[in-house]
Structure formats: structure tokens, C-alpha cells
Write an enzyme that holds these catalytic residues in place. Structure first.
Site: not given
Length: 222
Positions: A163, A191
Site C-alpha cells: 500500500d 490499498h
């Protein structure tokens, strides 16, 4: 599965998606949206929780900014959704979350799960509101700014190792501040890895995180 209206403690009325289990509920779960609103993905989360036996409700926490705000995940839609972030008020959001919690009264113990922005809201609710028996937070990038207040219930965290918006120093600060939490980092996941409508969807990580979430609520909501 239906649209409903909730009334917050300050009198504000907001929309929500309600999913009911086939039989008597084994508990209630508040589902908190990403920045993309209570869209088809968030509604599907509620529906999946209902299939697992829970009464689930997703409050439209952007209704105070723009009623019934929903987007998908194209670059233009992502840009539009990000424009909501500066207008977001966590304190008012928690009023809306509390209204969703209250709507679940009678379903048994209540949990909360949130994704992206909602992952941070889930922790805020766990640390600032009463009445939650467990909180599961998926890739909440603001949790590290909320950890001065310890949680009042068991919490579970899910982060993607890839992420780019939530670097390791962010989630490691959370891990250090909440040592009693259940903490999971998913290698190869970015993410939004749990959302099957996003390019960042990672099916193995999503399946594992979902099972861990169900197991967590099975323990905390009884």
C-alpha cells in the site's frame, strides 16, 4: 436488503443500506464505507455479512456533504471521491455511526468494520464510542493519528504490504500503540485489496482477510 433512513443524535437524517439475515441475527455489524460512498461494493459487504448471519447496516456518512454520494473506481471517480476528504468531519461521522449502532439494537452484540476511510472510522468508533464489542479495520490510513485514545473493545487490523499510501512506519506505529490488537499485513497486497471492483483487488489476500474478519466477529460477538 433495503435502503433505510437513520436519525443521528443531532437530528440529522442520513441514508443507509440494511441487510437482514435469513434467520435470527447472531449479532449486528456497522459497515463503514470507503471514500466512494455506500456503493455496490459496500452494499455487497453488508449482504455477505447477512449471509453469515449478521444484521448489517452501512450508514451513508457523506450525506452531510452530498446526499447519496456514490462513485465507482475510474480515475475521474477516484478524483471526485478524494475531493470529499477535506470536507469530512470525524466528529459528525461518529454521530452517524452511533445512529447505525443504535439501529442494530436487539440484534445482539454489535461490531463495526470499515474500509479505507472507514477503516479509520472503525478505530475511532472503537476508541470513542460505547456499545461496540469488536472492530475490524481495513487499510485505515488515519488510524495512526487516532491511537492516543486506546480502544474500548477488541480490534483487528488489515494492511497491504504494498500500500503506497500507508507505508510501514504508519501501520507499525499502530501495531506498537495497540499491542493487544489482532494485526495482519498481507504481502503483495496494495490499498483496497479487499474490493473486487478495484484494480488493486488481491483475491487470496481478500479471502484470507474476510475469513479472519468472520472469525473475529464470531469470537467477539459470540
Amino acid at each position: 436488503m433495503t435502503d433505510i433512513t437513520l436519525t443521528a443524535a443531532d437530528g440529522f437524517e442520513l441514508g443507509a443500506w440494511l441487510a437482514e439475515p435469513a434467520g435470527a441475527p447472531r449479532g449486528g455489524i456497522v459497515v463503514v464505507q470507503e471514500i466512494f460512498g455506500v456503493n455496490s461494493h459496500i452494499r455487497s459487504i453488508c449482504d455477505r455479512l447477512a449471509e453469515a448471519g449478521y444484521r448489517a447496516v452501512a450508514p451513508a456518512v457523506f450525506d452531510r456533504i452530498e446526499p447519496d454520494f456514490q462513485t465507482g473506481y475510474t480515475p475521474d471517480e477516484v478524483a471526485r471521491a478524494r475531493g470529499m476528504i477535506p470536507l469530512f468531519d470525524m466528529g459528525k461521522c461518529l454521530l452517524d455511526v452511533a445512529a447505525a449502532r443504535d439501529h442494530l439494537a436487539g440484534a445482539g452484540k454489535t461490531g463495526i468494520v470499515g474500509f479505507c476511510l472507514g477503516g479509520s472510522v472503525a478505530y475511532a468508533a472503537a476508541s470513542q464510542l460505547e456499545g461496540f464489542a469488536g472492530a475490524s479495520s481495513f487499510y485505515g490510513g488515519m488510524v495512526n493519528k487516532l491511537i492516543a485514545q486506546p480502544p474500548r473493545c477488541p480490534v483487528q487490523f488489515h494492511y497491504g504490504a504494498e500500500d503506497t499510501g500507508i507505508p510501514p512506519e504508519n501501520y507499525e506505529a499502530v501495531r506498537a500503540a495497540v499491542p493487544g490488537a489482532e494485526f495482519h499485513v498481507y504481502e503483495g497486497a496494495g490499498h483496497g485489496f479487499n474490493c473486487d471492483q478495484r484494480a488493486s483487488y488481491d483475491a487470496p489476500s481478500a479471502a484470507l482477510a474476510w475469513q479472519r474478519t468472520l472469525d473475529f466477529f464470531g469470537r467477539t460477538l459470540g
